[in-house]
Design a protein around this motif. Structure first.
Motif, PDB file in Angstrom:
ATOM      1  N   THR A  20      13.151 -20.211   1.210  1.00  0.00           N
ATOM      2  CA  THR A  20      12.070 -19.767   0.335  1.00  0.00           C
ATOM      3  C   THR A  20      12.149 -20.507  -0.988  1.00  0.00           C
ATOM      4  O   THR A  20      13.220 -20.928  -1.428  1.00  0.00           O
ATOM      5  CB  THR A  20      12.157 -18.253   0.070  1.00  0.00           C
ATOM      6  N   GLY A  21      10.993 -20.643  -1.626  1.00  0.00           N
ATOM      7  CA  GLY A  21      10.949 -21.336  -2.912  1.00  0.00           C
ATOM      8  C   GLY A  21      11.465 -22.754  -2.788  1.00  0.00           C
ATOM      9  O   GLY A  21      11.020 -23.527  -1.939  1.00  0.00           O
ATOM     10  N   LYS A  22      12.427 -23.088  -3.627  1.00  0.00           N
ATOM     11  CA  LYS A  22      12.997 -24.444  -3.622  1.00  0.00           C
ATOM     12  C   LYS A  22      14.336 -24.480  -2.903  1.00  0.00           C
ATOM     13  O   LYS A  22      15.163 -25.361  -3.150  1.00  0.00           O
ATOM     14  CB  LYS A  22      13.141 -24.949  -5.051  1.00  0.00           C
ATOM     15  N   THR A  23      14.536 -23.527  -1.983  1.00  0.00           N
ATOM     16  CA  THR A  23      15.731 -23.555  -1.148  1.00  0.00           C
ATOM     17  C   THR A  23      15.346 -23.992   0.250  1.00  0.00           C
ATOM     18  O   THR A  23      14.416 -23.447   0.846  1.00  0.00           O
ATOM     19  CB  THR A  23      16.403 -22.166  -1.077  1.00  0.00           C
ATOM     20  N   ALA A  24      16.040 -25.000   0.756  1.00  0.00           N
ATOM     21  CA  ALA A  24      15.810 -25.501   2.111  1.00  0.00           C
ATOM     22  C   ALA A  24      17.046 -25.233   2.955  1.00  0.00           C
ATOM     23  O   ALA A  24      18.171 -25.284   2.450  1.00  0.00           O
ATOM     24  CB  ALA A  24      15.519 -26.999   2.088  1.00  0.00           C
ATOM     25  N   VAL A  25      16.824 -24.925   4.216  1.00  0.00           N
ATOM     26  CA  VAL A  25      17.922 -24.723   5.154  1.00  0.00           C
ATOM     27  C   VAL A  25      18.031 -25.954   6.041  1.00  0.00           C
ATOM     28  O   VAL A  25      17.041 -26.384   6.650  1.00  0.00           O
ATOM     29  CB  VAL A  25      17.706 -23.463   6.015  1.00  0.00           C
ATOM     30  N   LEU A  26      19.218 -26.517   6.102  1.00  0.00           N
ATOM     31  CA  LEU A  26      19.454 -27.732   6.875  1.00  0.00           C
ATOM     32  C   LEU A  26      20.604 -27.510   7.847  1.00  0.00           C
ATOM     33  O   LEU A  26      21.721 -27.187   7.435  1.00  0.00           O
ATOM     34  CB  LEU A  26      19.789 -28.896   5.935  1.00  0.00           C
ATOM     35  N   TYR A  27      20.321 -27.645   9.127  1.00  0.00           N
ATOM     36  CA  TYR A  27      21.361 -27.637  10.156  1.00  0.00           C
ATOM     37  C   TYR A  27      21.635 -29.080  10.542  1.00  0.00           C
ATOM     38  O   TYR A  27      20.718 -29.814  10.925  1.00  0.00           O
ATOM     39  CB  TYR A  27      20.899 -26.857  11.389  1.00  0.00           C
ATOM     40  N   ARG A  28      22.886 -29.509  10.472  1.00  0.00           N
ATOM     41  CA  ARG A  28      23.228 -30.884  10.826  1.00  0.00           C
ATOM     42  C   ARG A  28      24.640 -30.952  11.386  1.00  0.00           C
ATOM     43  O   ARG A  28      25.470 -30.072  11.148  1.00  0.00           O
ATOM     44  CB  ARG A  28      23.105 -31.811   9.615  1.00  0.00           C
TER      45      ARG A  28
END
Length: 262
Positions: A20-28
């Motif tokens: 949400t907002g300026k938070t991104a979720v990254l799976y790597r």
């Protein structure tokens, strides 16, 4: 020894709710034998666009398999922003930049000619101490070498595109495979001003056939094709770039033939 939970990707919580907002979720993937390059680029792109990255790393292959099965995705990385899954790095790049993989572009040719020009200037200043008419000759011959190498890099892709419009190649397919070698070889010989009696006629022949083919396809038949000038699978449109390439080769060859005749 138990795992540090901060080093394990959490696939139980909903990534959409965290993105949400300026938070991104990254799976790597950050496996012992593989640190995913696309994941690293995705993380860098997100940060460059002002996102705080919830970086969820896979440390073991079973974790990757479980994640892909749960979310029905074929690969990682996977990114969530604004509460939705974006996809992989290419999808993220399209979302956050003006990148369009299908868009026509002249960038490959611009970069190539810029390198050729810089090389010609370096040769002229380094060996002649000045910019002369030889600088133009080196620019053309170095451009021929670079263009030829681009074609040889993916010879099958090049020949497929080349056969769409080259008149001689459409009559005799092996010519499509020979052409890049002639262009590269002639460029090398012209740069060193060697075997001009061989290089100049060869360059003049292929360039003349190429110029006629491009002119017919684009300006007479009005066909919208991709140019094979920088190799296969490029998004450079066929037109003045390829015509210019051939006209430069023709001009260089004619000048060199005049020089050896006088």
């Amino acid at each position: 020894m138990p795992k540090d939970p901060r080093d394990v990707a959490d696939i139980t919580s909903d990534p959409a709710s965290a993105a949400t907002g300026k938070t991104a979720v990254l799976y790597r993937m950050a496996l012992p034998d593989h640190l995913c390059p696309s994941g690293q680029k995705a993380r860098w792109l997100l940060k460059s666009k002002g996102y705080d990255v919830d970086d969820r790393l896979f440390r073991e292959r079973p974790e990757v398999d479980a994640f892909m099965a749960k979310y029905d995705v074929p690969t990682t990385p996977q990114i969530w922003i604004d509460g939705e899954r974006i996809g992989g790095y290419s999808d993220l790049r399209e979302r956050l930049t003006d990148y369009d993989p299908k868009a026509t572009t002249y960038k490959p040719v611009i970069y190539l000619f810029a390198v050729a020009a810089a090389t010609a200037l370096a040769l002229s200043i380094g060996f002649l101490g000045a910019i002369t008419w030889q600088t133009l000759g080196w620019f053309i011959s170095v451009s021929m070498i670079l263009l030829g190498m681009q074609k040889l890099r993916d010879i099958e892709g090049f020949t497929t595109m080349f056969l769409n419009y080259d008149l001689l190649a459409r009559r005799w397919v092996p010519y499509a495979y020979i052409y890049p070698w002639i262009e590269t070889g002639a460029g090398i010989l012209m740069t060193g001003m060697l075997l001009t009696a061989l290089a100049a006629p060869a360059a003049l022949f292929v360039a003349t056939v190429g110029a006629i083919s491009v002119y017919k396809a684009v300006y007479i038949d009005k066909r919208e094709l991709k140019c094979a000038c920088v190799g296969g699978n490029s998004n450079v449109p066929l037109g003045f770039v390829s015509l210019t390439e051939n006209l430069m080769m023709m001009g260089m060859a004619i000048v060199m033939l005049v020089m050896i005749a006088t």
